[in-house]
Design an enzyme around this catalytic site. Structure first.
Site, PDB file in Angstrom:
ATOM      1  N   ASP A   1       0.836  -1.196   0.000  1.00 28.90           N
ATOM      2  CA  ASP A   1       0.000   0.000   0.000  1.00 28.90           C
ATOM      3  C   ASP A   1       0.875   1.252   0.000  1.00 28.90           C
ATOM      4  OD1 ASP A   1      -2.196  -1.635   0.100  1.00 28.90           O
ATOM      5  OD2 ASP A   1      -2.424  -1.478   2.278  1.00 28.90           O
ATOM      6  N   LYS A   2       0.301   2.348  -0.434  1.00 32.72           N
ATOM      7  CA  LYS A   2       1.039   3.605  -0.517  1.00 32.72           C
ATOM      8  C   LYS A   2       1.670   3.980   0.823  1.00 32.72           C
ATOM      9  CE  LYS A   2       0.399   8.483  -1.788  1.00 32.72           C
ATOM     10  NZ  LYS A   2      -0.566   9.503  -2.274  1.00 32.72           N
TER      11      LYS A   2
END
Length: 255
Positions: free
Chosen positions: A105-106
């Site tokens: 995930d970012k």
């Protein structure tokens, strides 16, 4: 005789740096071709030529390349994105066809493999292979022995099936200070290590939510036989060593 290519492309494909970096090496006179210093990146060379960079012989590029990235938060695991920076911007190579194996995930940090070896990526990501992925996480909420048991039995996270058994280790728990209540509204925090064998969307975060906790920090520390090196700083990326590459290929039955 091998196909002749530009010197800067030969060096970049061999992992000596990005195209712009190797051009600077050439222009500074750091490259020799067959014993002669050259300063023109456009000259043509082939694998039969002896190419030396800073005293080290550069061999023809391997069929595939493998990079280990310590992904920082703020980058998306994609080859391109119109809104966000991608992890490919951190890879010191202009070689075509590379991509991140799986995704983080970012806001997640840690180990990410970058390669152009599609078959190997498939082996690592295949649900049938059950490759271990280990994460370090900090949660809002106090993890308990009951949570350890529930993770081991499998959790309901909104999928058709329960998650596969996962190994949860509680490293520490603490009651937080009043100044931390905005981040830890439960009043408690836990440091955990979690090993899963799947790669479902937001899986670690969803598993924590299934036992009433919230992940506030997440970092992948290993994937299969690959472990995030202590000396690889956040945002740094390097090629796998010969030993790491061999272990990786051996682990999926490709020697």
């Amino acid at each position: 005789m091998g196909k002749a290519v530009r010197l800067d492309k030969f060096l970049a494909d061999a992992g000596a740096g990005t195209r712009s970096e190797v051009k600077k090496y050439i222009q500074k006179g750091k490259v020799q071709v067959n014993g002669v210093p050259v300063k023109k990146p456009e000259i043509k060379v082939s694998e039969e030529d002896e190419i030396i960079l800073d005293g080290n012989r550069i061999s023809k590029a391997s069929e595939f390349v493998y990079y280990l990235l310590h992904k920082p938060a703020g980058y998306v695991s994609a080859t391109e994105d119109k809104r966000d920076r991608t992890v490919m911007e951190l890879v010191p190579s202009d070689r075509k066809g590379m991509f991140p194996v799986g995704r983080l995930d970012k806001d997640t940090e840690g180990l990410l493999l970058i390669t152009d070896d599609g078959a190997l990526a498939h082996e690592l990501l295949s649900p049938k292979k059950h490759v271990d992925k280990t994460y370090y996480a900090v949660t809002d909420g106090c993890m308990t022995k009951e949570d350890v048991q529930r993770f081991a039995e499998g959790l309901e996270i909104g999928e058709k099936k329960l998650t596969m058994p996962a190994k949860l280790e509680i490293l520490s728990t603490r009651k937080v200070e009043e100044t931390e209540l905005e981040q830890y509204p439960s009043g408690w925090s836990s440091d955990i290590q979690l090993t899963i064998k799947e790669g479902k969307f937001h899986q670690v975060k969803r598993m924590a939510e299934a036992v009433g906790k919230k992940v506030v920090y997440l970092k992948r520390i290993s994937m299969g036989v690959l472990t995030l090196p202590d000396d690889l700083k956040k945002g740094e990326c390097r090629q796998l060593t010969a030993e790491e590459e061999k272990k990786l290929k051996d682990s999926i039955g490709r020697s």
